[in-house]
Design a protein around this motif. Structure first.
Motif, PDB file in Angstrom:
ATOM      1  N   ILE A   1       0.869  -1.181   0.000  1.00  0.00           N
ATOM      2  CA  ILE A   1       0.000   0.000   0.000  1.00  0.00           C
ATOM      3  C   ILE A   1       0.897   1.220   0.000  1.00  0.00           C
ATOM      4  CG2 ILE A   1      -1.768   1.277   1.248  1.00  0.00           C
ATOM      5  CD1 ILE A   1      -2.683  -1.448   2.371  1.00  0.00           C
ATOM      6  N   ASP A   2       0.780   2.023  -1.036  1.00  0.00           N
ATOM      7  CA  ASP A   2       1.610   3.213  -1.208  1.00  0.00           C
ATOM      8  C   ASP A   2       0.813   4.429  -0.730  1.00  0.00           C
ATOM      9  OD1 ASP A   2       3.646   4.903  -1.933  1.00  0.00           O
ATOM     10  OD2 ASP A   2       3.143   4.903  -4.058  1.00  0.00           O
ATOM     11  N   ILE A   3       1.359   5.172   0.226  1.00  0.00           N
ATOM     12  CA  ILE A   3       0.696   6.367   0.736  1.00  0.00           C
ATOM     13  C   ILE A   3       1.184   7.558  -0.099  1.00  0.00           C
ATOM     14  CG2 ILE A   3       0.280   7.835   2.741  1.00  0.00           C
ATOM     15  CD1 ILE A   3      -0.729   4.950   3.067  1.00  0.00           C
ATOM     16  N   PRO A   4       0.288   8.202  -0.853  1.00  0.00           N
ATOM     17  CA  PRO A   4       0.709   9.323  -1.705  1.00  0.00           C
ATOM     18  C   PRO A   4       1.002  10.580  -0.882  1.00  0.00           C
ATOM     19  CG  PRO A   4      -1.666   9.083  -1.754  1.00  0.00           C
ATOM     20  CD  PRO A   4      -1.138   7.938  -0.923  1.00  0.00           C
ATOM     21  N   ALA A   5       1.577  11.595  -1.533  1.00  0.00           N
ATOM     22  CA  ALA A   5       1.814  12.886  -0.893  1.00  0.00           C
ATOM     23  C   ALA A   5       0.467  13.427  -0.429  1.00  0.00           C
ATOM     24  CB  ALA A   5       2.464  13.843  -1.878  1.00  0.00           C
ATOM     25  N   MET A   6       0.467  14.089   0.723  1.00  0.00           N
ATOM     26  CA  MET A   6      -0.776  14.606   1.291  1.00  0.00           C
ATOM     27  C   MET A   6      -0.669  16.097   1.530  1.00  0.00           C
ATOM     28  SD  MET A   6      -1.732  11.810   4.136  1.00  0.00           S
ATOM     29  CE  MET A   6      -0.514  10.512   4.184  1.00  0.00           C
ATOM     30  N   ARG A   7      -1.816  16.718   1.634  1.00  0.00           N
ATOM     31  CA  ARG A   7      -1.900  18.135   1.928  1.00  0.00           C
ATOM     32  C   ARG A   7      -2.735  18.298   3.186  1.00  0.00           C
ATOM     33  NH1 ARG A   7      -1.300  21.999  -2.477  1.00  0.00           N
ATOM     34  NH2 ARG A   7      -1.266  23.924  -1.358  1.00  0.00           N
ATOM     35  N   LEU A   8      -2.253  19.055   4.161  1.00  0.00           N
ATOM     36  CA  LEU A   8      -2.982  19.244   5.409  1.00  0.00           C
ATOM     37  C   LEU A   8      -4.058  20.302   5.247  1.00  0.00           C
ATOM     38  CD1 LEU A   8       0.001  19.277   7.920  1.00  0.00           C
ATOM     39  CD2 LEU A   8      -1.511  17.383   7.364  1.00  0.00           C
ATOM     40  N   ASP A   9      -5.200  20.065   5.874  1.00  0.00           N
ATOM     41  CA  ASP A   9      -6.240  21.094   5.856  1.00  0.00           C
ATOM     42  C   ASP A   9      -5.992  22.074   7.003  1.00  0.00           C
ATOM     43  OD1 ASP A   9      -7.237  20.060   8.233  1.00  0.00           O
ATOM     44  OD2 ASP A   9      -8.889  19.004   7.290  1.00  0.00           O
TER      45      ASP A   9
ATOM     46  N   ARG B   1      -3.323   3.004  10.595  1.00  0.00           N
ATOM     47  CA  ARG B   1      -1.877   3.151  10.826  1.00  0.00           C
ATOM     48  C   ARG B   1      -1.526   4.637  10.864  1.00  0.00           C
ATOM     49  NH1 ARG B   1      -1.459  -1.512  12.499  1.00  0.00           N
ATOM     50  NH2 ARG B   1      -0.918  -3.221  11.144  1.00  0.00           N
ATOM     51  N   THR B   2      -0.659   5.000  11.801  1.00  0.00           N
ATOM     52  CA  THR B   2      -0.132   6.363  11.855  1.00  0.00           C
ATOM     53  C   THR B   2       1.027   6.442  10.867  1.00  0.00           C
ATOM     54  OG1 THR B   2      -0.784   6.620  14.156  1.00  0.00           O
ATOM     55  CG2 THR B   2       0.927   8.117  13.336  1.00  0.00           C
ATOM     56  N   VAL B   3       0.943   7.399   9.933  1.00  0.00           N
ATOM     57  CA  VAL B   3       1.982   7.540   8.906  1.00  0.00           C
ATOM     58  C   VAL B   3       2.810   8.813   9.075  1.00  0.00           C
ATOM     59  CG1 VAL B   3       0.762   6.131   7.217  1.00  0.00           C
ATOM     60  CG2 VAL B   3       0.368   8.603   7.267  1.00  0.00           C
ATOM     61  N   GLY B   4       2.459   9.653  10.041  1.00  0.00           N
ATOM     62  CA  GLY B   4       3.231  10.871  10.263  1.00  0.00           C
ATOM     63  C   GLY B   4       2.657  11.690  11.402  1.00  0.00           C
ATOM     64  N   ILE B   5       3.403  12.711  11.794  1.00  0.00           N
ATOM     65  CA  ILE B   5       2.995  13.659  12.827  1.00  0.00           C
ATOM     66  C   ILE B   5       3.167  15.060  12.237  1.00  0.00           C
ATOM     67  CG2 ILE B   5       3.441  14.549  15.158  1.00  0.00           C
ATOM     68  CD1 ILE B   5       2.522  11.672  15.232  1.00  0.00           C
ATOM     69  N   VAL B   6       2.175  15.924  12.402  1.00  0.00           N
ATOM     70  CA  VAL B   6       2.240  17.285  11.871  1.00  0.00           C
ATOM     71  C   VAL B   6       3.405  18.029  12.522  1.00  0.00           C
ATOM     72  CG1 VAL B   6       1.023  19.491  11.646  1.00  0.00           C
ATOM     73  CG2 VAL B   6      -0.230  17.334  11.412  1.00  0.00           C
ATOM     74  N   CYS B   7       4.293  18.575  11.702  1.00  0.00           N
ATOM     75  CA  CYS B   7       5.447  19.350  12.157  1.00  0.00           C
ATOM     76  C   CYS B   7       6.274  18.589  13.199  1.00  0.00           C
ATOM     77  CB  CYS B   7       5.030  20.706  12.712  1.00  0.00           C
ATOM     78  SG  CYS B   7       4.328  21.811  11.478  1.00  0.00           S
ATOM     79  N   CYS B   8       6.537  17.318  12.929  1.00  0.00           N
ATOM     80  CA  CYS B   8       7.190  16.457  13.930  1.00  0.00           C
ATOM     81  C   CYS B   8       8.609  16.887  14.263  1.00  0.00           C
ATOM     82  CB  CYS B   8       7.195  15.007  13.457  1.00  0.00           C
ATOM     83  SG  CYS B   8       8.036  14.762  11.887  1.00  0.00           S
TER      84      CYS B   8
END
Length: 183
Positions: A4-12, A50-57
Motif C-alpha cells: 500500500i503506497d501512501i501518496p503525498a498529502m496536503r494538510l487542511d 496506521r499512523t503515517v506521520g505527525i504534523v510538524c514532527c
C-alpha cells in the motif's frame, strides 16, 4: 502479500502541530461475483488504522516568527509610482511587552540593510509602505527589486501588496523562513 503506497498529502486548516496523520486501510475479499444484486454474498472485511506521520514532527513550538517576501519593490515611487505595502500580523491575541520586528532587505547587488522596530505598541497588525520606512534602514539599497525578511519575538504572518499609481496592483503572501512550517 500486499503493498500500500501512501501518496503525498496536503494538510487542511484544522491540523495542529503534534496531530497524528493516520490512514485507514480496508481490504475486502470473498465476495461472490454475480453482478450488482442483493443476492451477492457479503464480503469479508479486514480493516486497520496506521499512523503515517505527525504534523510538524521535527519542529519545536516557538514564540518567535520569521516571514520571507522574495520580491518587493523600493526606490521607485518618485520615478515610476511603484510602491510596496507590507502587513505583519500577529498570530496571537496580544503582543509581548517587548515586541519587535527586525526587517532585513537584500537588493539585486547583494547589499544587506537592516532596521529593527521596537515601538510596536499593542496593535496586532503593523501595516506600512516600505518606501516610507527606508530612512530607518542602516544602508541604502539599489532602487528596484529587493527581498525582505521580517523576524520577530512573537508569531507572525505577512502580506505584501505592490501598486503602481493606483492603476495596477499585485500581492504576495509571505512564507516561513528556512525550513520552518509556514506561519
Amino acid at each position: 502479500m500486499l503493498w500500500i503506497d501512501i501518496p503525498a498529502m496536503r494538510l487542511d486548516g484544522t491540523a495542529k502541530a503534534g496531530d497524528a496523520i493516520q490512514v485507514r486501510t480496508t481490504l475486502l475479499w470473498g465476495r461472490a461475483v454475480s453482478g450488482l444484486c442483493a443476492d451477492c454474498g457479503p464480503p469479508i472485511l479486514c480493516e486497520c488504522v496506521r499512523t503515517v506521520g505527525i504534523v510538524c514532527c521535527n519542529e519545536q513550538s516557538s514564540d518567535s516568527g520569521c516571514v520571507f517576501f522574495p520580491y518587493v519593490l523600493q526606490g521607485l515611487e518618485s520615478s515610476s509610482g511603484w510602491v510596496t505595502g507590507i502587513a505583519v500580523s500577529a498570530r496571537g491575541t496580544r503582543l509581548p511587552a517587548d515586541a519587535y520586528c527586525e526587517l532585513t532587505l537584500k537588493d539585486s547587488e547583494g547589499t544587506v540593510a537592516t532596521y529593527k522596530k521596537t515601538d510596536m505598541g499593542s496593535k496586532l497588525v503593523w501595516a506600512f509602505v516600505l518606501e516610507r520606512e527606508m530612512r530607518n534602514f542602516n544602508k541604502t539599497q539599489a532602487a528596484g527589486a529587493v527581498s525582505l525578511e521580517v523576524k520577530s519575538n512573537y508569531r507572525i504572518d505577512g502580506y505584501a501588496f505592490m501598486n503602481a499609481n493606483m492603476t495596477f496592483g499585485a500581492g504576495e503572501m509571505g512564507r516561513a523562513c528556512g525550513t520552518a512550517c509556514n506561519p
